[in-house]
Design an enzyme around this catalytic site. Sequence first.
Site, short mmCIF file in Angstrom:
data_model
loop_
_atom_site.label_atom_id
_atom_site.label_comp_id
_atom_site.label_asym_id
_atom_site.label_seq_id
_atom_site.Cartn_x
_atom_site.Cartn_y
_atom_site.Cartn_z
N HIS A 71 0.88 -1.18 0.00
CA HIS A 71 0.00 0.00 0.00
C HIS A 71 0.91 1.23 0.00
O HIS A 71 2.04 1.17 0.52
CB HIS A 71 -0.82 -0.05 1.30
N ASP B 285 3.26 -4.77 8.03
CA ASP B 285 2.06 -3.94 7.92
C ASP B 285 0.85 -4.86 8.05
O ASP B 285 0.51 -5.60 7.12
CB ASP B 285 2.08 -3.21 6.58
N GLN C 65 -4.27 -5.20 6.75
CA GLN C 65 -5.26 -6.12 6.19
C GLN C 65 -5.17 -7.51 6.84
O GLN C 65 -5.99 -8.37 6.54
CB GLN C 65 -5.06 -6.27 4.68
N LYS D 262 -10.09 -0.90 10.78
CA LYS D 262 -10.22 -2.10 9.95
C LYS D 262 -10.71 -3.29 10.78
O LYS D 262 -10.99 -4.35 10.23
CB LYS D 262 -8.86 -2.49 9.34
N CYS E 137 -4.90 2.55 -3.49
CA CYS E 137 -3.66 3.08 -2.90
C CYS E 137 -2.52 2.09 -3.08
O CYS E 137 -1.68 1.93 -2.16
CB CYS E 137 -3.82 3.42 -1.42
N1 PMP Z 1 -1.52 -0.73 4.56
C1 PMP Z 1 -2.49 -1.48 4.02
C2 PMP Z 1 -2.14 -2.84 3.52
C3 PMP Z 1 -3.79 -1.00 3.95
O1 PMP Z 1 -4.75 -1.74 3.41
C4 PMP Z 1 -4.09 0.30 4.46
C5 PMP Z 1 -5.48 0.87 4.39
N2 PMP Z 1 -6.15 0.67 3.19
C6 PMP Z 1 -3.05 1.04 5.01
C7 PMP Z 1 -1.78 0.50 5.04
C8 PMP Z 1 -3.27 2.42 5.56
O2 PMP Z 1 -4.15 2.35 6.64
P1 PMP Z 1 -4.72 3.69 7.30
O3 PMP Z 1 -5.28 4.51 6.17
O4 PMP Z 1 -5.78 3.21 8.23
O5 PMP Z 1 -3.59 4.37 7.98
#
Ligand code: PMP
Length: 406
Positions: A122, A199, A202, A225, A363
């Site tokens: 991401h 990270d 997910q 999440k 993203c």
């Molecule tokens: N890493 C991953 C794999 C994600 O899916 C996301 C959120 N879509 C993020 C980072 C960023 O998370 P947040 O916007 O809650 O900070």
Amino acid sequence: MKNISDIRSDFPLLSRKVYDKPLVYFDNGATTQKPQCVIDAFNEVFTEYNANIHRGVHALSDRASEEYEKAREKVRSFINAGSREEVIFTSGTTGSINTVAFSFGERFINTGDEIIISHLEHHANIVPWQMMCDRKGAILKVIPINDRGEILFDEYLKLLNNRTKIVAVTQVSNALGTILPVKEIIKAAHSMNIPVMVDGAQGIQHGAIDVAAMDCDFYVFSGHKIYAPTGIGVLYGKTKWLSDLPPYQGGGDMVANVTFEKTTYNELPFKFEAGTMNFPGAIGLGVAIDYILSLGLEDIEKREKELLVYATERISGIKEVKIYGNTDRKISIISFLINNIHQYDAGMVLDKLGIAVRTGTHCAQPVMDRFGIDGTIRASMCFYNTTEEIDLLGTGIEKVIKMFAK
Ligand code: PMP
């Protein structure tokens, strides 16, 4: 596990209608809906004991601080961290990764050093490292992926060398659903004394997390999440790293003693919690954890696997659909395109049918570039979704195809 209609009635938003149609919410990868107990906990903070934490001697502040620290203990136990000092509250995954990238970079990265990430990241696990590389003159290395959306493990092993200072990988790809072999990634890095940040944005939603068994050095995730409020997240780090790293932000609560000449920092975890923290969010996260534990993590995992199998069969049965991410090890995400229909057009038609899916790059633009596309439609499911909803998605896709065939 509770029956599905009881589970669904725990989430008030799931029973609302969109365009006069029952809502089908398939955007759980972006954020999850909240159970009533989390909404109530949030309400309770503001109606019963709202006061700033760790500051006052008065009753309200004491209560708020106590509930905040109880939430920390719940997180600690949920991810099996060794101690509460290793659990830092942040604003979310993004906040946590920026903290690690900045603090680790300041302490350990020099010109020519290398950082390894994967092609499945991401943007939140790309850009903070790029910013750090720019500041420090370090180099970002990327583990490539194959057409099924899996990392090439042998290529990863080739990237590891004595200039590698940290590996930062996602546990699960948000764009394709791929589960990465994080344990093996960590083992290989540790054999060369290289730390690994995972990270978990997910990963946290779909099963039990045990940071001790995983042996990661840092693990990060967002509350929203996992059925908790937005604006709260967690940075887990092994004490040996956290005590060695400089703070990310300066301000109230993260200090022990302040004079104009010299400031000393507070002990862990407070060293990394500058300013007024999102204590209602943290308390909500604690309640969300209680809620999913009450459903049972194994049952959640099992149910989501069933939904994935059902959805894969239903959606891949439509010949105009191409699914991206075809690994055997994936979570309940289906990322797809319909013939030459643009994902936004399809998404808008589905929306009018009451079906919420995510469209675009998610993203994760490099993933899209890898497949030569500018985005996908993503249906991300969780335990409160049903096979009937998947059928509605299937019928919806067929309607989209008919509509654009005209
Ligand atoms: N890493 C991953 C794999 C994600 O899916 C996301 C959120 N879509 C993020 C980072 C960023 O998370 P947040 O916007 O809650 O900070």
